[in-house]
Design a protein around this motif. Structure first.
Motif, PDB file in Angstrom:
ATOM      1  N   LEU A  85     -31.836  -2.449  50.809  1.00 66.07           N
ATOM      2  CA  LEU A  85     -30.851  -3.273  50.136  1.00 66.07           C
ATOM      3  C   LEU A  85     -29.461  -2.634  50.190  1.00 66.07           C
ATOM      4  CD1 LEU A  85     -32.765  -4.398  46.909  1.00 66.07           C
ATOM      5  CD2 LEU A  85     -32.141  -5.835  48.865  1.00 66.07           C
ATOM      6  N   ILE A  86     -28.444  -3.472  50.375  1.00 68.21           N
ATOM      7  CA  ILE A  86     -27.066  -3.028  50.256  1.00 68.21           C
ATOM      8  C   ILE A  86     -26.732  -2.978  48.771  1.00 68.21           C
ATOM      9  CG2 ILE A  86     -24.640  -3.611  50.711  1.00 68.21           C
ATOM     10  CD1 ILE A  86     -26.100  -2.722  53.210  1.00 68.21           C
ATOM     11  N   THR A  87     -26.316  -1.816  48.285  1.00 68.32           N
ATOM     12  CA  THR A  87     -26.041  -1.638  46.862  1.00 68.32           C
ATOM     13  C   THR A  87     -24.673  -0.988  46.665  1.00 68.32           C
ATOM     14  OG1 THR A  87     -27.112   0.541  46.859  1.00 68.32           O
ATOM     15  CG2 THR A  87     -28.497  -1.364  46.322  1.00 68.32           C
ATOM     16  N   CYS A  88     -24.146  -1.128  45.449  1.00 69.23           N
ATOM     17  CA  CYS A  88     -22.833  -0.566  45.127  1.00 69.23           C
ATOM     18  C   CYS A  88     -22.859   0.079  43.748  1.00 69.23           C
ATOM     19  CB  CYS A  88     -21.751  -1.639  45.129  1.00 69.23           C
ATOM     20  SG  CYS A  88     -21.506  -2.464  46.707  1.00 69.23           S
ATOM     21  N   THR A  89     -22.052   1.104  43.579  1.00 69.38           N
ATOM     22  CA  THR A  89     -21.785   1.660  42.267  1.00 69.38           C
ATOM     23  C   THR A  89     -20.527   1.013  41.706  1.00 69.38           C
ATOM     24  OG1 THR A  89     -20.521   3.453  43.286  1.00 69.38           O
ATOM     25  CG2 THR A  89     -22.860   3.867  42.846  1.00 69.38           C
ATOM     26  N   ASP A  90     -20.255   1.244  40.439  1.00 73.75           N
ATOM     27  CA  ASP A  90     -19.031   0.765  39.776  1.00 73.75           C
ATOM     28  C   ASP A  90     -18.860  -0.748  39.860  1.00 73.75           C
ATOM     29  OD1 ASP A  90     -18.196   3.409  39.117  1.00 73.75           O
ATOM     30  OD2 ASP A  90     -17.534   3.675  41.181  1.00 73.75           O
ATOM     31  N   ASN A  91     -19.979  -1.469  39.980  1.00 76.70           N
ATOM     32  CA  ASN A  91     -19.933  -2.935  40.032  1.00 76.70           C
ATOM     33  C   ASN A  91     -18.981  -3.432  41.120  1.00 76.70           C
ATOM     34  OD1 ASN A  91     -20.867  -5.451  39.031  1.00 76.70           O
ATOM     35  ND2 ASN A  91     -18.979  -5.724  37.833  1.00 76.70           N
ATOM     36  N   ALA A  92     -18.979  -2.735  42.250  1.00 78.60           N
ATOM     37  CA  ALA A  92     -18.030  -3.046  43.325  1.00 78.60           C
ATOM     38  C   ALA A  92     -18.411  -4.276  44.131  1.00 78.60           C
ATOM     39  CB  ALA A  92     -17.900  -1.843  44.263  1.00 78.60           C
ATOM     40  N   CYS A  93     -19.708  -4.645  44.128  1.00 80.30           N
ATOM     41  CA  CYS A  93     -20.123  -5.782  44.971  1.00 80.30           C
ATOM     42  C   CYS A  93     -21.187  -6.631  44.295  1.00 80.30           C
ATOM     43  CB  CYS A  93     -20.603  -5.293  46.333  1.00 80.30           C
ATOM     44  SG  CYS A  93     -22.088  -4.254  46.304  1.00 80.30           S
ATOM     45  N   PRO A  94     -20.889  -7.214  43.137  1.00 80.02           N
ATOM     46  CA  PRO A  94     -21.911  -7.999  42.421  1.00 80.02           C
ATOM     47  C   PRO A  94     -22.420  -9.200  43.208  1.00 80.02           C
ATOM     48  CG  PRO A  94     -19.719  -8.355  41.475  1.00 80.02           C
ATOM     49  CD  PRO A  94     -19.608  -7.186  42.411  1.00 80.02           C
ATOM     50  N   LEU A  95     -21.569  -9.833  44.012  1.00 83.60           N
ATOM     51  CA  LEU A  95     -22.008 -10.997  44.783  1.00 83.60           C
ATOM     52  C   LEU A  95     -22.998 -10.592  45.872  1.00 83.60           C
ATOM     53  CD1 LEU A  95     -18.590 -12.851  45.159  1.00 83.60           C
ATOM     54  CD2 LEU A  95     -20.427 -13.324  43.515  1.00 83.60           C
ATOM     55  N   VAL A  96     -22.770  -9.436  46.477  1.00 79.86           N
ATOM     56  CA  VAL A  96     -23.685  -8.929  47.502  1.00 79.86           C
ATOM     57  C   VAL A  96     -25.009  -8.533  46.869  1.00 79.86           C
ATOM     58  CG1 VAL A  96     -24.055  -7.097  49.204  1.00 79.86           C
ATOM     59  CG2 VAL A  96     -21.795  -8.166  48.976  1.00 79.86           C
ATOM     60  N   ALA A  97     -24.943  -7.844  45.747  1.00 78.91           N
ATOM     61  CA  ALA A  97     -26.168  -7.415  45.069  1.00 78.91           C
ATOM     62  C   ALA A  97     -27.012  -8.617  44.639  1.00 78.91           C
ATOM     63  CB  ALA A  97     -25.805  -6.555  43.853  1.00 78.91           C
ATOM     64  N   ALA A  98     -26.362  -9.673  44.209  1.00 80.48           N
ATOM     65  CA  ALA A  98     -27.094 -10.854  43.751  1.00 80.48           C
ATOM     66  C   ALA A  98     -27.819 -11.563  44.883  1.00 80.48           C
ATOM     67  CB  ALA A  98     -26.131 -11.825  43.068  1.00 80.48           C
ATOM     68  N   ASP A  99     -27.338 -11.392  46.110  1.00 81.73           N
ATOM     69  CA  ASP A  99     -27.930 -12.076  47.261  1.00 81.73           C
ATOM     70  C   ASP A  99     -29.067 -11.305  47.926  1.00 81.73           C
ATOM     71  OD1 ASP A  99     -26.162 -14.115  46.883  1.00 81.73           O
ATOM     72  OD2 ASP A  99     -24.986 -13.774  48.686  1.00 81.73           O
ATOM     73  N   ASN A 100     -29.366 -10.103  47.419  1.00 83.30           N
ATOM     74  CA  ASN A 100     -30.406  -9.269  48.041  1.00 83.30           C
ATOM     75  C   ASN A 100     -30.148  -9.061  49.527  1.00 83.30           C
ATOM     76  OD1 ASN A 100     -32.036  -8.853  45.680  1.00 83.30           O
ATOM     77  ND2 ASN A 100     -32.761 -10.951  45.882  1.00 83.30           N
ATOM     78  N   VAL A 101     -28.932  -8.658  49.835  1.00 83.04           N
ATOM     79  CA  VAL A 101     -28.518  -8.412  51.215  1.00 83.04           C
ATOM     80  C   VAL A 101     -29.217  -7.165  51.739  1.00 83.04           C
ATOM     81  CG1 VAL A 101     -26.555  -7.874  52.702  1.00 83.04           C
ATOM     82  CG2 VAL A 101     -26.304  -9.526  50.834  1.00 83.04           C
ATOM     83  N   THR A 102     -29.716  -7.237  52.967  1.00 85.26           N
ATOM     84  CA  THR A 102     -30.425  -6.102  53.551  1.00 85.26           C
ATOM     85  C   THR A 102     -29.701  -5.572  54.782  1.00 85.26           C
ATOM     86  OG1 THR A 102     -31.828  -7.588  54.853  1.00 85.26           O
ATOM     87  CG2 THR A 102     -32.677  -6.844  52.722  1.00 85.26           C
ATOM     88  N   SER A 103     -29.809  -4.287  54.969  1.00 84.43           N
ATOM     89  CA  SER A 103     -29.127  -3.606  56.063  1.00 84.43           C
ATOM     90  C   SER A 103     -29.897  -3.728  57.373  1.00 84.43           C
ATOM     91  CB  SER A 103     -28.963  -2.128  55.706  1.00 84.43           C
ATOM     92  OG  SER A 103     -28.488  -1.392  56.799  1.00 84.43           O
TER      93      SER A 103
END
Length: 327
Positions: A75-93
């Motif tokens: 999963l593509i993940t972010c700290t500091d709430n930098a990418c909430p839209l990406v996290a919500a979509d379960n984007v994979t590398s």
């Protein structure tokens, strides 16, 4: 004020150095030969602004250390709430590159990923881990030939050329494989700062291979000469759209300067009416500047005084995972 004057002095010194080295010839009288198109309109659709927000999130994710050297399908993940839209979509590398263990010269950082929720294949490039000033100065605005079929007399920034060359094989391979598996997915190429310059080259080449690719960039420097900017602009709309966003008086889109034959692609979408730290803009207030060499919008704000804060804010703190991009 002292620090701002110092930063401007660095750019001025670099400009004087270039003018004396003769590394890039200045085209005398080019403004008279190529009249500027300063067409501007105000307002875009909410759906387009939503797309800008989404791909700013993807670009922000490309800065995050958690997206370095992880395995395919992670999963593509972010700290500091930098990418909430990406996290919500379960984007994979699909593939990741750059970062702490990278041994390439340019160390361009980013990934190719799948967004199954929105049926997207996204190529994202982060900005430089070093300072913008040093990255651009290392190559002194020198231009090298750009040899894609149809791009006659095209020249591009030597640094961007070498940066893309180091990532080209991995990106093209991942994209081609993904499109074979997901032929109905939409291809997006995005990036911030130096990464926006690389994204422009990546998108242009994918289009030359007959892939349709939309290019979303944030705070991009100028990438090449007038012929190159015209070539990339003319690829739209048949091979994908160009969406180049700037913010207030961000100085990076004003470099390299036009007087050493660098121009931007068209159109430009300018976030204005706020401050250098404003992250929320209404679609109705975004200014659209069309035409190669348009001197309105961001270009009209001038480099003096230099204010790098605007470069870090594109519908959010786009470099949050790394920290502010330095000048």
């Amino acid at each position: 004020m002292k620090h701002k004057a110092l930063r401007f002095g660095v750019f001025l010194t670099l400009g004087l150095l270039i003018s004396h080295t003769g590394a890039v010839p200045i085209q005398e009288g080019r403004d008279a030969l190529q009249p500027r198109d300063n067409t501007t309109t105000v307002g875009i659709s909410q759906s387009l602004l939503d797309n800008f927000q989404l791909f700013a999130n993807f670009t922000a994710a490309s800065y995050c250390p958690g997206n370095e050297n992880s395995t395919s399908d992670s999963l593509i993940t972010c700290t500091d709430n930098a990418c909430p839209l990406v996290a919500a979509d379960n984007v994979t590398s699909l593939v990741e590159f750059g970062g702490s263990n990278d041994t390439t010269t340019a160390d361009i950082k980013g990934f190719v990923a799948l967004d199954p929720t929105r049926s997207l294949i996204v190529v994202a490039f982060a900005g430089s881990g070093n300072t913008i000033r040093n990255w651009l100065a290392d190559f002194a605005f020198i231009q090298v030939p750009y040899t894609l079929t149809g791009c006659t007399a095209c020249l591009i920034h030597a640094g961007f050329s070498s940066g893309w060359a180091e990532r080209r094989s991995a990106v093209l391979s991942a994209v081609m494989s993904a499109l074979e598996t997901h032929p109905n997915y939409t291809l997006i190429v995005t990036g911030h700062s130096i990464g926006a310059g690389i994204a422009t080259l990546a998108g242009a080449e994918l289009r030359s291979l007959n892939y349709t690719a939309d290019i979303y960039t944030f705070g991009s420097p100028r990438v090449g000469n007038t012929a190159f900017a015209t070539f990339v602009t003319s690829q739209a709309p048949q091979l994908g759209q160009n969406y180049r966003m700037t913010h207030e008086n961000d100085p990076v889109p004003q470099l390299p300067p036009t007087w050493v034959d660098y121009e931007h692609t068209s159109p430009e979408y300018w976030l204005t009416g706020g401050t250098d730290t404003t992250d929320a803009y209404a679609a109705s207030g975004i200014v659209v500047c069309e035409g190669i060499g348009n001197e309105e919008c961001n270009a009209g704000t001038g480099l003096v005084p230099i204010d790098g804060t605007a470069h870090n804010h594109y519908l959010g703190l786009i470099s949050a995972c790394q920290g502010p991009v330095a000048f």
